[in-house]
Design an enzyme around this catalytic site. Sequence first.
Site, short mmCIF file in Angstrom:
data_model
loop_
_atom_site.label_atom_id
_atom_site.label_comp_id
_atom_site.label_asym_id
_atom_site.label_seq_id
_atom_site.Cartn_x
_atom_site.Cartn_y
_atom_site.Cartn_z
N CYS A 197 -1.83 -20.66 43.73
CA CYS A 197 -1.21 -21.31 42.56
C CYS A 197 -2.22 -21.54 41.44
O CYS A 197 -1.84 -21.78 40.29
CB CYS A 197 -0.60 -22.66 42.97
SG CYS A 197 0.75 -22.50 44.16
N PRO A 251 11.94 -15.16 71.43
CA PRO A 251 11.48 -16.52 71.77
C PRO A 251 9.99 -16.76 71.61
O PRO A 251 9.57 -17.88 71.29
CB PRO A 251 11.92 -16.70 73.23
CG PRO A 251 13.04 -15.73 73.41
CD PRO A 251 12.72 -14.56 72.53
N GLY A 274 6.34 -19.59 56.14
CA GLY A 274 5.94 -19.16 54.81
C GLY A 274 7.04 -18.50 53.99
O GLY A 274 8.24 -18.66 54.26
N ASP A 275 6.61 -17.73 52.99
CA ASP A 275 7.53 -17.14 52.02
C ASP A 275 8.51 -16.15 52.63
O ASP A 275 9.54 -15.85 52.03
CB ASP A 275 6.74 -16.43 50.92
CG ASP A 275 5.95 -17.39 50.05
OD1 ASP A 275 6.15 -18.62 50.18
OD2 ASP A 275 5.14 -16.92 49.22
N LYS A 278 14.45 -50.15 32.42
CA LYS A 278 15.48 -49.20 32.84
C LYS A 278 14.86 -47.82 32.68
O LYS A 278 14.82 -47.27 31.59
CB LYS A 278 16.74 -49.32 31.99
CG LYS A 278 17.51 -50.62 32.18
CD LYS A 278 18.74 -50.64 31.29
CE LYS A 278 19.51 -51.94 31.43
NZ LYS A 278 20.67 -52.01 30.51
#
Length: 816
Positions: A42, A276, A282-283, A435
């Site tokens: 990233c 199994p 991941g992606d 608020k």
Amino acid sequence: MKYLIVGGVAGGASTAARLRRLDESAEIIMFERGDYISYANCGLPYYIGEVIYEREKLFVQTPESFAARFNIEARVRSEVERVNPEKKTITVHNLDSGGLYEETYDKLILSPGAAPVRPPLEGIDTEGIFTLRNVNDTDRVKEYIEENDVKRALIVGAGFIGLEMAENLYEYGIQVSVVEMADQVMTPVDYEIATAVHQHFKSKGVGLHLQEAVTAFRPVEGGIDVVLKSGLVLQVDMVVLSIGVRPDVKLAREAGLEIGEMGGIKVNEFLQTSQPDIYAVGDAIEFPNPVSGRSALAFLAGPANKQGRICADNVVNGNHQKYKGSITTAIAKVFDLTVGATGLSAKMLDRLQIPYKEAIVHGASHAGYYPGAIMMDIKINFSPEDGKLLGAQAVGIDGVDKRLEMMSAVIRNGGTIYDLMELEQAYAPPYSSAKDPVNMAGFVADNMLSGKVKMISWRELKDMDRSNVMLVDVRTAEEFAMGSIEGAVNISLDGSREEYQKLPKDRTIVVFCAIGLRGYIAARVLMQHGYDVVNLNGGYKTYSTAMAEQCNPIKYSEPEPKKSVEVKAPEKVVEKKSLTIDACGLQCPGPVMKLKGGMEQLKVGERLEIKVTDQGFSRDVASWAKMTGNQLVDVKEEKGIITAVLEKGAGVCPVVKEGAGNNKTLIVFSDDLDKALASFVIANGAASTGRKVTMFFTFWGLNVIRKERTDAVKKDTMSKMFGMMMPAGSRKLSLSKMNMMGMGTRMMRKVMRNKQIDSLESLIEQARNNGVEFIACQMSMDVMGITKEELIDGVNVGGVATYLERAEDANVNLFV
């Protein structure tokens, strides 16, 4: 036990580290076909833009550090080419030696990630065209920029990574344009949120081509010609493809593992595949979305890291820890803006045929009275049945991340809009408001579900038939003068309850203000007086931004060579008094009102500096200066704060005093639609220049200003007959030529709507709001049996002498 992990980075590396913490005696081997096992993908765009200057900071772990700390063998440049579930082996290709070998396993974890989409376009392999997915890609891009002195770049695809690349190339000093097939950037957010990014691109001078596609890349001398489907050709020095990614499932498919409907490796709640002893993270994996319950993909680092932890627990201790899925919370920095989304967008809800309502609010990042408050936009999507929060998005300069995380927590826990209302944030003036904008989003949604207000979206308003609708702008006259929705009348909220009660009850009233709050108050007043009224969702801010031109095509240009500058003796600077006003945190119309009050304190030639955080102010201040005859000296934006400098003018534009000989008068004799249109176009044009305009309606012209419906009026027989034969109001007027029994009139009105030309009714309302004086001829009224009660509001009754008095002070007199 022997654990093999295919693929590193977020999912694979986190699984490996957790496995070791749980099982010190196990043999753990991780295979990575690239050169690096764990890095901050990233952060790659920010390294290119030199925000992250040191390359080493991108790396989380190396094979050496992994071995030293975790006693895990990490084999880089080792591509797993085959998985044999029956034999419980994998076949590995050593990319350095070229040899193949097999490795056995007890448990296998797949973390192959996702591969960038590279469409089979003409010239796609031309030098200078890149994708950005790993460190090697990043090194190639950075090296190419430095060696080729790149000045012009094109980003194909406007997803999160694409826009981050646009920003970082721009910050590097490169001219950038973005091409996107959709009608908006960042498809996880809805159009209303994306438009803020589009307009921000304009302020930065970054090119944006929406609903466009690349058809070919052609190498030419001096760069690459990028051919778009529209026929436009952009010549650039480099191209970055950010069209998207797809799960890398080649290995899993060939091993006979089940692939899901979205194209990812299908896993169960324990992250176990259809075999199994094989797990996946991941992606590349596909798992039901917690909000929709439908299969979904999530190309995000956060979920991948969490999956690694859960997967390792289940591998070592048996399947006991469940993965609940990702609600796809994502955020990005785009120049000065932060934009993000969580849950389901409106587009996704439409695709899944899930019913929803939406609410849009514009709120400050913290208390408006504390310096530095900056507006942000928040949109929520929620269930009309029980108020369950389905999705949320936000865009702004400050405080967006924490609001998005507040709403993400509510969605993750299956919460509702009522939870938004009750969220208790950490409040102090520098951090929030009593608020909070998130609370306000809940309040708006609650008002909608409880029936306290009916809302209309900007898109519904754009597409609706305006003939049965009346638009009422409840902002101040100053705000209205700087721009409004076509055909709207201005009745300011404050002190206008009597005016509201005069509105027609046979039409739907659409009220709106700047951001929705004053519109809501006006709607409540009108609803309690029996009106059919709706409030515009998000107010004029949302409408005007969504309706504005979204694209921003730029012309690439070479930097101008430096010119020698002739040194002159400094001129004597005339010091001008300067007044500084801090309007940060104020919402429209606050900044304009502050500006108006400040300018009134100055003399001609003196200057005022005002600082504002309302992002619409840079446009408003130019309109206000032009309208009031003042000079806008400078306007700039830095980190969300707009600073404008104005010089007090002599007031060229204000209304010219009566008797100055520059006024205008018109006699309206005809009730033909086309002639009435012409008269009001002229009247409004004259009024916009500050001239006093008088319209004198006589004989048939009186029909133009008649009401469509009136209460019973006592008349003699002749007057009643006249009334029945004459058109009752502007909507009944016919054309002077080609009327064709009303068909021509209908055709003209339709063409006017399609061409976005104001209707006669809109022009009449504009004339009244512009201060045009309407005078009805008393003698003509008597002859034709028309009473004052039959005329629209605001018409004065007078005779020829009244008209002649106005004409005496006019330099233009027209007879229509």
